[in-house]
Design a protein around this motif. Structure first.
Motif, PDB file in Angstrom:
ATOM      1  N   LEU A   1      -0.708  -0.482  -4.485  1.00  0.00           N
ATOM      2  CA  LEU A   1      -2.227   0.048  -4.143  1.00  0.00           C
ATOM      3  C   LEU A   1      -2.099   1.516  -3.660  1.00  0.00           C
ATOM      4  O   LEU A   1      -1.811   1.452  -2.270  1.00  0.00           O
TER       5      LEU A   1
ATOM      6  N   SER B   1      -9.347  -4.956  -1.598  1.00  0.00           N
ATOM      7  CA  SER B   1      -8.122  -5.546  -1.834  1.00  0.00           C
ATOM      8  C   SER B   1      -8.426  -7.252  -1.902  1.00  0.00           C
ATOM      9  O   SER B   1      -7.813  -7.968  -2.494  1.00  0.00           O
TER      10      SER B   1
ATOM     11  N   TYR C   1       0.946  -1.214  -0.195  1.00  0.00           N
ATOM     12  CA  TYR C   1      -0.175  -0.010   0.072  1.00  0.00           C
ATOM     13  C   TYR C   1       0.952   1.355  -0.043  1.00  0.00           C
ATOM     14  O   TYR C   1       1.724   1.485   0.766  1.00  0.00           O
TER      15      TYR C   1
ATOM     16  N   LEU D   1       1.181  -6.043  -6.600  1.00  0.00           N
ATOM     17  CA  LEU D   1       0.218  -4.739  -6.712  1.00  0.00           C
ATOM     18  C   LEU D   1       0.661  -3.895  -5.648  1.00  0.00           C
ATOM     19  O   LEU D   1       0.722  -3.840  -4.488  1.00  0.00           O
TER      20      LEU D   1
ATOM     21  N   THR E   1      -3.521   5.015  -2.052  1.00  0.00           N
ATOM     22  CA  THR E   1      -4.727   5.219  -1.672  1.00  0.00           C
ATOM     23  C   THR E   1      -4.416   6.866  -0.937  1.00  0.00           C
ATOM     24  O   THR E   1      -3.346   7.528  -0.949  1.00  0.00           O
TER      25      THR E   1
ATOM     26  N   TYR F   1      -1.758   0.700  -8.897  1.00  0.00           N
ATOM     27  CA  TYR F   1      -3.169   0.974  -8.999  1.00  0.00           C
ATOM     28  C   TYR F   1      -3.762   2.172  -7.820  1.00  0.00           C
ATOM     29  O   TYR F   1      -3.376   2.045  -6.777  1.00  0.00           O
ATOM     30  N   HIS F   2      -4.708   2.725  -8.237  1.00  0.00           N
ATOM     31  CA  HIS F   2      -5.122   3.776  -7.294  1.00  0.00           C
ATOM     32  C   HIS F   2      -6.494   3.044  -6.559  1.00  0.00           C
ATOM     33  O   HIS F   2      -7.335   2.461  -7.500  1.00  0.00           O
ATOM     34  N   LEU F   3      -6.419   3.028  -5.158  1.00  0.00           N
ATOM     35  CA  LEU F   3      -7.491   2.484  -4.555  1.00  0.00           C
ATOM     36  C   LEU F   3      -7.983   3.497  -3.372  1.00  0.00           C
ATOM     37  O   LEU F   3      -7.791   3.511  -2.484  1.00  0.00           O
TER      38      LEU F   3
ATOM     39  N   LEU G   1      -7.936   0.783 -12.101  1.00  0.00           N
ATOM     40  CA  LEU G   1      -8.531   0.048 -11.290  1.00  0.00           C
ATOM     41  C   LEU G   1      -9.876  -0.736 -12.049  1.00  0.00           C
ATOM     42  O   LEU G   1     -10.044  -2.095 -11.934  1.00  0.00           O
TER      43      LEU G   1
ATOM     44  N   GLU H   1      -1.683   6.539 -13.178  1.00  0.00           N
ATOM     45  CA  GLU H   1      -0.467   5.918 -12.255  1.00  0.00           C
ATOM     46  C   GLU H   1       0.593   6.186 -12.965  1.00  0.00           C
ATOM     47  O   GLU H   1       1.622   6.042 -12.368  1.00  0.00           O
TER      48      GLU H   1
END
Length: 291
Positions: free
Chosen positions: A146, A193, A99, A144, A148, A210-212, A267, A115
Motif C-alpha cells: 500500500l 486497511s 506500506y 498487499l 501512501t 495499491y495506492h492508499l 483501489l 501502480e
C-alpha cells in the motif's frame, strides 16, 4: 480470526492500525526492544515464535534527509526486514500487508502515478523502500503493498504538527508551493486497511501494489493554508503571512518529488474503496487534537 503480527505501533500509521484492526484477530505488537527491525535474524525469530496468520508492516525508516547519510540502516529496516517478513509469510502460507511510498516514483511530470508506472526513486529513502517492495514481490507470498504519501496525524513528527507549532511561534512562514500530492491522515490509512483485511476471506488474485491516500491534491503551501484556516477557527495563533516558494528555495539533502499525485483507480476497482477528500480528513483530524 487472525493472529496478527503488527509492527511499528509507536509510529503514526502503526498506532492507528492497532486500533482499527481490533476485532479482526489477536494483535501482537512488539515494541522496538522486542523486535529490532534492523536485525534480520531477530525479525525471523519473532515470526517463527509467534506463527502469525497475518503480518502487517507499517514500520519504516522514514528520516528522508538522514537516509542520505544512513543508507545501510535505511536499507536494513526498509528492505531487508520486509524481505524476511515476506520469506516467512511464504513459508507459513500467510499474507503480508506492507506500506510503501510515492517516493518509489521519479516525482516528475504532472499525471497521477499508476501502480504499473516505471519505478525510479530519486533518493536513498525511495530506493530503500523500492528494494523492500521488490523483495516482497520476489518472495511469492500473498501480499498487499500500500503506497501512501504526505502522511500526518495527531502524534509523532509530521507536517500538521510542525505547522501548528510554527504558527504559534512565527509571524511569517514560507512554504513550498510546487510539490503536489495528497495529504493523508494516518487514520484514513488504518481504517481502509482494516476494511481490506476484513473483506478478504482469501487473497487469490489481489496480490500487488495499491495506492492508499486521501482523495484530491494540493501543494504543501495549500496544505498549510488549510491547516491554519482550521487552527484560526478554533482560536489558535497563526502566522500573519504565508509565503509561497519554489522547491529550489528550500534545499534539502534528499531530492524531493514535485509530482506525488497517486491514482486511486485500482483501489476503487479492486476493493470498492474511495478514500475521503483530504480536506474532510483534515477537519476530522482536528477533532483529535488537544484543545
Amino acid at each position: 480470526m487472525h493472529t496478527i503480527l503488527l509492527t511499528g505501533t509507536s509510529g503514526q500509521v502503526g498506532f492507528e492500525l492497532q486500533r482499527s484492526l481490533q476485532g479482526l484477530g489477536t494483535i501482537h505488537a512488539p515494541n522496538s526492544a522486542a523486535l529490532d527491525l534492523a536485525n534480520a535474524d531477530a525479525v525471523r525469530d519473532v515470526i517463527r515464535a509467534l506463527k502469525p496468520t497475518l503480518i502487517v508492516n507499517p514500520a519504516a525508516y522514514t528520516a528522508v534527509d538522514k537516509a542520505e547519510s544512513e543508507a545501510d540502516l535505511a536499507h536494513a529496516i526498509n528492505a531487508r526486514a520486509p524481505a524476511v517478513m515476506a520469506e516467512e509469510a511464504r513459508r507459513l502460507g500467510i499474507p503480508l500487508v506492507h506500506y510503501s511510498t510515492d517516493y518509489v516514483y521519479s516525482g516528475e511530470g504532472e499525471q497521477p502515478w499508476r501502480e504499473d508506472d516505471p519505478l525510479a526513486p530519486a533518493n536513498v529513502y525511495g530506493a530503500s523502500k523500492l528494494a523492500g517492495e521488490e523483495a516482497i514481490r520476489a518472495s511469492g507470498c500473498d501480499h498487499l503493498i500500500l503506497r501512501t504519501s504526505w502522511v500526518y496525524g495527531v502524534r509523532g513528527k509530521n507536517f500538521l504538527l510542525t505547522m501548528l507549532k510554527l504558527g504559534r511561534e512565527r509571524e511569517a512562514l514560507n512554504i513550498v508551493a510546487d510539490q503536489i500530492g495528497a495529504p493523508t491522515w494516518s487514520r484514513t490509512i488504518a481504517e481502509l486497511s482494516a476494511h481490506i483485511v476484513a473483506s478478504r476471506p482469501d487473497w487469490a488474485g489481489v496480490s500487488g501494489a495499491y495506492h492508499l491516500v486521501n482523495s484530491g491534491t494540493t501543494s504543501w503551501h495549500g496544505f498549510a493554508e488549510a491547516i491554519f484556516a482550521l487552527a484560526a477557527a478554533r482560536g489558535d495563533k497563526v502566522p500573519g503571512t504565508l509565503g509561497a516558494i519554489a522547491t529550489e528555495a528550500y534545499p534539502t539533502p534528499a531530492k524531493r518529488p514535485k509530482n506525488s499525485r497517486l491514482s486511486l483507480d485500482k483501489l476503487r476497482e479492486t476493493f470498492g474503496l474511495v478514500p475521503p477528500d483530504w480536506h474532510d480528513a483534515l477537519k476530522l483530524s482536528f477533532t483529535e487534537l488537544p484543545a
